[in-house]
Design a protein around this motif. Structure first.
Motif, PDB file in Angstrom:
ATOM      1  N   ARG A 177     -12.335   0.635  -4.118  1.00 29.55           N
ATOM      2  CA  ARG A 177     -11.101   1.440  -4.042  1.00 29.55           C
ATOM      3  C   ARG A 177     -11.295   2.659  -3.141  1.00 29.55           C
ATOM      4  O   ARG A 177     -10.379   3.071  -2.433  1.00 29.55           O
ATOM      5  CB  ARG A 177     -10.662   1.859  -5.453  1.00 29.55           C
ATOM      6  N   GLU A 194      -6.590   4.824   1.204  1.00 28.63           N
ATOM      7  CA  GLU A 194      -5.231   5.037   1.699  1.00 28.63           C
ATOM      8  C   GLU A 194      -4.279   3.985   1.137  1.00 28.63           C
ATOM      9  O   GLU A 194      -3.152   4.297   0.742  1.00 28.63           O
ATOM     10  CB  GLU A 194      -5.213   5.022   3.231  1.00 28.63           C
ATOM     11  N   ARG A 195      -4.739   2.751   1.083  1.00 32.22           N
ATOM     12  CA  ARG A 195      -3.888   1.670   0.556  1.00 32.22           C
ATOM     13  C   ARG A 195      -3.591   1.895  -0.921  1.00 32.22           C
ATOM     14  O   ARG A 195      -2.430   1.796  -1.355  1.00 32.22           O
ATOM     15  CB  ARG A 195      -4.586   0.330   0.761  1.00 32.22           C
ATOM     16  N   ALA A 247       0.205   2.868  -2.562  1.00 25.44           N
ATOM     17  CA  ALA A 247       0.877   2.004  -3.531  1.00 25.44           C
ATOM     18  C   ALA A 247       1.137   2.730  -4.848  1.00 25.44           C
ATOM     19  O   ALA A 247       2.226   2.614  -5.434  1.00 25.44           O
ATOM     20  CB  ALA A 247       0.038   0.744  -3.765  1.00 25.44           C
ATOM     21  N   GLN A 266     -10.835   1.621   0.319  1.00 18.12           N
ATOM     22  CA  GLN A 266      -9.424   1.377   0.657  1.00 18.12           C
ATOM     23  C   GLN A 266      -8.529   2.468   0.060  1.00 18.12           C
ATOM     24  O   GLN A 266      -7.418   2.204  -0.409  1.00 18.12           O
ATOM     25  CB  GLN A 266      -8.989   0.001   0.164  1.00 18.12           C
ATOM     26  N   LEU A 323      -2.279  -5.182  -6.064  1.00 24.10           N
ATOM     27  CA  LEU A 323      -3.545  -4.469  -6.218  1.00 24.10           C
ATOM     28  C   LEU A 323      -4.399  -5.120  -7.288  1.00 24.10           C
ATOM     29  O   LEU A 323      -5.619  -5.249  -7.140  1.00 24.10           O
ATOM     30  CB  LEU A 323      -3.296  -2.998  -6.555  1.00 24.10           C
TER      31      LEU A 323
END
Length: 398
Positions: free
Chosen positions: A281, A286-287, A291, A284, A269
């Motif tokens: 962010r 969900e990513r 993490a 994205q 990340l």
């Protein structure tokens, strides 16, 4: 000297929102004369939870919002009782009431009637939906206003139904609006010399709190979905489960992103330049959340907090109520104090959070017994003697 010393508030309100407001003002020095129904008093005197003492039981609900007041009992259905209230209003700076629209007008205790005897009076009416509009006659409680005002619709887990907050937010926030309104009206009176009527709607008060959610709708046409503890416009901002099954809440801005990734050992990340800004962010979400959730689940809450706090990432443990009340900072700030009660003895309470320089700070005093100050107030304020007060009690006016 406290900042509101010399201010006299005639408090005809019951239950939570307005009593909360007048308690805050009382602790800042105002003399609050709470008017209660003879025999039963404010209905919250019968609400649970009850604290037990050697002298009997007392409602914890009532005590939470009625400290530092004087209690008198007056029967508003009796003409002599209404005359007493008119005479007290003639001397007061503020009158607060939360009866259904039209109730006090039928008893000659509405704003036009009392303005005639005290043009300097600030008369505040707090109702569910206000003095006008199609819902003015409706009744409601805290959760109804949360539901209709949007708060409940915004609150809940992803894909789940609406959830009410753990506290009566509509009541408590309306109480703060009431306090703001009273102080604003008093400042206006200091310039004009005239009082006025303030119409506070608990429904309006909730709609006014929508702020950022409404801004998203105005700007994007968006109706924000329920996201649990996540923020609709910031990533990361959420509570994460740790390996010991406790939760840590993290809210980070762009300047915190690199140290957060380093503290949680998230090199992939950190290396992705598209995640260096909040907009990236959010795109994205969900990513990033997956993490971070995986990393947090490997750490006990204490370790995770130490790592993040050590590098300046804003984070805090999600504490249970008992943990909050015994927290070292809560203790150091003196947020939990106690008062001496004639029935319960020493009893703990939350102190007023305001701190002043130049005036005395708010002090914690006990709530009154029902009608405890009736004789003293009527003697001091209206010049009635003991025989007259006894006759009024006999007649059912007190």
């Amino acid at each position: 000297m406290k900042p509101l010393e010399g201010l006299v508030i005639l408090d005809l309100s019951r239950v939570l929102a307005c009593p909360f407001a007048t308690m805050l003002l009382a602790e800042m020095g105002a003399e609050v004369i709470k008017v209660e129904q003879p025999g039963s008093g404010d209905e919250t005197r019968s609400f649970e939870p009850f604290a037990e003492g050697e002298g009997g039981s007392v409602s914890g609900y009532y005590m939470a919002c009625n400290r530092t007041k004087r209690s008198i009992t007056v029967n508003m259905r009796h003409e002599e009782g209404r005359k007493i209230l008119r005479d007290l209003a003639a001397q007061a700076d503020v009158l607060v009431e939360n009866f259904p629209v039209g109730t006090l007008a039928r008893r000659g205790l509405d704003w036009p009637s009392l303005e005639a005897v005290n043009p300097r009076l600030i008369y505040l009416s707090c109702t569910g939906f206000g003095q006008s509009g199609p819902y003015a006659k409706r009744k409601g409680y805290d959760t109804v206003f949360q539901a209709m005002g949007g708060m409940m619709g915004l609150t809940g887990e992803r894909g789940g139904g609406p959830v009410k907050p753990g506290l009566p937010v509509a009541d408590l926030s309306s109480g703060l609006w009431v306090a703001i309104a009273i102080l604003s009206a008093l400042q206006g009176r200091s310039r004009t010399g005239k009082g006025g009527h303030v119409d506070v709607s608990m429904f309006d008060a909730q709609v006014a709190l929508l702020t950022i959610a409404a801004a998203r709708h105005f700007a994007l046409g968006e109706v924000p979905p329920r996201l649990g503890t996540e923020h609709p416009g910031r990533v990361p901002s959420a509570s994460f489960r740790c390996s010991d099954d406790r939760y840590l809440h993290i809210t980070a801005s762009d300047q915190h992103w690199a140290p957060l990734c380093a503290a949680l050992d998230l090199p992939d990340l950190a290396a992705d330049a598209t995640l260096s800004t909040n907009a990236g962010r959010v795109a994205q979400r969900e990513r990033v959340m997956a993490a971070m959730s995986a990393a947090m689940e490997t750490l006990p809450r204490g370790d995770a907090f130490a790592r993040l706090d050590g590098v300046g990432v804003p984070a805090g443990p999600v504490l249970a109520l008992d943990e909050v009340l015994t927290d070292e900072h809560v203790q150091a700030r003196g947020l939990v104090e106690s008062f001496e009660h004639p029935v319960l003895g020493s009893f703990p309470a939350l102190r007023n959070p305001l701190r002043f320089e130049g005036w005395d700070n708010p002090e914690l005093s006990r709530p009154p017994l029902l009608g405890e100050h009736t004789e003293a107030v009527l003697m001091q304020r209206l010049g009635l003697d003991a025989a007259r007060i006894a006759a009024l009690k006999e007649a059912g006016a007190l």
